[in-house]
Motif scaffolding. Structure first.
Motif, PDB file in Angstrom:
ATOM      1  N   PRO A  58      66.631  21.140  51.550  1.00 35.85           N
ATOM      2  CA  PRO A  58      68.005  20.727  51.225  1.00 35.85           C
ATOM      3  C   PRO A  58      68.166  20.118  49.832  1.00 35.85           C
ATOM      4  N   GLY A  59      67.088  19.887  49.130  1.00 30.12           N
ATOM      5  CA  GLY A  59      67.202  19.292  47.803  1.00 30.12           C
ATOM      6  C   GLY A  59      65.836  19.006  47.210  1.00 30.12           C
ATOM      7  N   TYR A  60      65.817  18.216  46.143  1.00 33.33           N
ATOM      8  CA  TYR A  60      64.540  17.921  45.472  1.00 33.33           C
ATOM      9  C   TYR A  60      64.583  16.512  44.884  1.00 33.33           C
ATOM     10  N   TRP A  61      63.412  16.010  44.529  1.00 34.09           N
ATOM     11  CA  TRP A  61      63.298  14.711  43.876  1.00 34.09           C
ATOM     12  C   TRP A  61      63.014  14.922  42.391  1.00 34.09           C
ATOM     13  N   ASP A  62      63.485  13.966  41.556  1.00 33.81           N
ATOM     14  CA  ASP A  62      63.035  13.998  40.160  1.00 33.81           C
ATOM     15  C   ASP A  62      61.889  12.998  39.994  1.00 33.81           C
ATOM     16  N   GLU A  63      61.414  12.851  38.757  1.00 33.85           N
ATOM     17  CA  GLU A  63      60.227  12.021  38.529  1.00 33.85           C
ATOM     18  C   GLU A  63      60.448  10.547  38.867  1.00 33.85           C
ATOM     19  N   ASN A  64      61.710  10.128  38.862  1.00 36.97           N
ATOM     20  CA  ASN A  64      62.008   8.739  39.244  1.00 36.97           C
ATOM     21  C   ASN A  64      62.236   8.610  40.742  1.00 36.97           C
ATOM     22  N   LEU A  65      61.865   9.663  41.458  1.00 32.88           N
ATOM     23  CA  LEU A  65      62.017   9.727  42.916  1.00 32.88           C
ATOM     24  C   LEU A  65      63.479   9.652  43.357  1.00 32.88           C
ATOM     25  N   ILE A  66      64.350  10.057  42.457  1.00 33.78           N
ATOM     26  CA  ILE A  66      65.762  10.145  42.836  1.00 33.78           C
ATOM     27  C   ILE A  66      66.004  11.510  43.478  1.00 33.78           C
ATOM     28  N   TRP A  67      66.677  11.468  44.612  1.00 34.07           N
ATOM     29  CA  TRP A  67      66.912  12.672  45.408  1.00 34.07           C
ATOM     30  C   TRP A  67      68.157  13.408  44.916  1.00 34.07           C
ATOM     31  N   HIS A  68      68.055  14.710  44.771  1.00 35.16           N
ATOM     32  CA  HIS A  68      69.194  15.540  44.369  1.00 35.16           C
ATOM     33  C   HIS A  68      69.457  16.545  45.476  1.00 35.16           C
ATOM     34  N   GLU A  69      70.549  16.358  46.180  1.00 37.80           N
ATOM     35  CA  GLU A  69      70.854  17.276  47.277  1.00 37.80           C
ATOM     36  C   GLU A  69      71.544  18.500  46.678  1.00 37.80           C
ATOM     37  N   ASP A  70      70.785  19.543  46.491  1.00 35.66           N
ATOM     38  CA  ASP A  70      71.301  20.681  45.754  1.00 35.66           C
ATOM     39  C   ASP A  70      70.419  21.897  46.012  1.00 35.66           C
ATOM     40  N   GLU A  71      71.004  23.060  45.880  1.00 38.06           N
ATOM     41  CA  GLU A  71      70.183  24.276  45.960  1.00 38.06           C
ATOM     42  C   GLU A  71      69.341  24.399  44.710  1.00 38.06           C
ATOM     43  N   PHE A  72      68.189  25.019  44.827  1.00 38.84           N
ATOM     44  CA  PHE A  72      67.358  25.200  43.633  1.00 38.84           C
ATOM     45  C   PHE A  72      66.484  26.428  43.821  1.00 38.84           C
ATOM     46  N   ASN A  73      65.918  26.869  42.709  1.00 38.84           N
ATOM     47  CA  ASN A  73      65.072  28.046  42.729  1.00 38.84           C
ATOM     48  C   ASN A  73      63.774  27.726  41.976  1.00 38.84           C
TER      49      ASN A  73
END
Ligand SMILES: Nc1ncnc2c1ncn2[C@@H]1O[C@H](COP(=O)(O)OP(=O)(O)OP(=O)(O)O)[C@@H](O)[C@H]1O
Ligand SMILES: [Mg+2]
Length: 338
Positions: A308-323
């Protein structure tokens, strides 16, 4: 910018091609097995090849070709730091020890006597693995000294087939029982006891070494975290019924709240040390602390589309589609522009 891709249908290359078309990047499909491949790639900036552990020609020669091209100044994927240890758990043991990453304690022997002496002194169970393979096909629990000696005798005798025929049949049968495979699948599994797939016939027997890990108990799952550049995504894989192995069970949990964030943090830290373009880390937990079971640059694209999403390096969650395959290409592109 000119990109060359060795295309393996159903691999990352499907999406790399899509990315090039979407971004109007000049690309060409090449056959990396051509003898003059180095010559063919003169003038190219990037060469990409999602090579696979179960394709014999890939196993035989993909790393050589990729790393040679790296010497020619071409950006390759997977590059040396990303791929030299691929499908080689023994290589990963040395690498993770060298960078002081928390690996499940692992042992390797190249000498039968040494292995037998060790097997006499240790506590059981331990986990036996071949250096290659996926989907837990070459991973077994060793409960006693007598089981360990039988494995050691085989390792320093006729060796192990990389394709475990009986194990494959049992796996399909169990999946059928739990509704994850069809009856035809079971029949195919049965046929595989007698008709060995072509790739498996070509692979040499695994012998002359033996590899064990400490068994880390009380895990009903493993956590797989994939790092690509400054982004991470993850799944939880539940173990099979009456088994300790998760990978290949087909029972995947995508809920973000089920992922222990210390695994994400650690995966970023370790990947920064490995300097890999893309790493999948398998973790189990020991007293709540993540330990690495193995790493791999490659993975099945489709299994992660439901994240359902991914984390960035600051461990912030991004609820988004990605490839993820697009990310790989974007990161390589940035390197070229630099
Ligand atoms: N030392 C261990 N202690 C406890 N469980 C383990 C251990 N090693 C492996 N496992 C379990 O067995 C599964 C398979 O092990 P491993 O990941 O090493 O094999 P693999 O066949 O290479 O898997 P993959 O499909 O992830 O490449 C893991 O997903 C994990 O659930
Ligand atoms: Mg694994």
């Amino acid at each position: 910018m000119k990109v060359a891709i060795h295309h393996n249908p159903h691999s990352f290359s499907d999406r790399w091609i899509k990315y090039c078309e979407k971004e109007k990047i000049e690309y060409r499909l090449v056959n990396a097995f051509d003898s003059n491949i180095v010559e063919q790639l003169k003038g190219y900036d990037i060469f990409m090849w999602h090579h696979h552990h179960a394709q014999y020609k890939d196993v035989l020669t993909a790393k050589r070709i990729l790393f040679a091209l790296e010497h020619a100044g071409i950006k390759v994927f997977p590059d040396f730091k990303t791929g030299w240890h691929f499908d080689d758990k023994v290589a990963q043991k040395y690498l993770l020890e060298a960078i002081e990453a928390p690996l499940v304690p692992s042992y390797v022997f190249y000498d039968k006597k040494q292995a037998l002496n060790w097997a006499k002194q240790i506590k059981y169970p331990k986990v036996f693995k071949l250096k290659g393979g996926a989907g837990a096909s070459n991973v077994k629990l060793v409960r006693s000294y007598s089981q360990a000696t039988a494995l050691i005798n085989t390792a320093f005798g006729r060796g192990f087939a990389q394709f475990d025929r009986l194990g494959y049949f049992k796996e399909r049968f169990n999946k059928f029982k739990s509704g994850k495979d069809t009856f035809i699948g079971v029949l195919k599994g049965f046929a595989r006891i007698f008709i060995i797939p072509k790739f498996a016939k070509q692979l040499p027997a695994e012998r002359g070494y033996i590899y064990f890990q400490e068994f880390i108990p009380n895990n009903d799952s493993d956590i797989r975290v994939i790092i690509i550049g400054d982004k991470a995504f993850a799944i939880k894989r539940m173990i099979r019924e009456n088994d300790f192995r998760a990978s290949g069970s087909g029972n995947i949990v995508y809920d973000k709240n089920e992922i222990n964030e210390s695994c994400i943090q650690l995966a970023f830290e370790v990947n920064n040390k490995i300097k890999s373009l893309c790493t999948a880390f398998d973790f189990v937990l020991y007293n709540g602390r993540p330990l690495i079971v193995e790493i791999s640059y490659g993975f099945t694209s489709l299994a992660y589309d439901l994240c359902p999403g991914y984390w960035d390096e600051n461990l912030i969650w991004h609820e988004d589609e990605f490839n993820p395959q697009f990310w790989i290409m974007e990161n390589l592109r940035k390197e070229i522009v630099k």
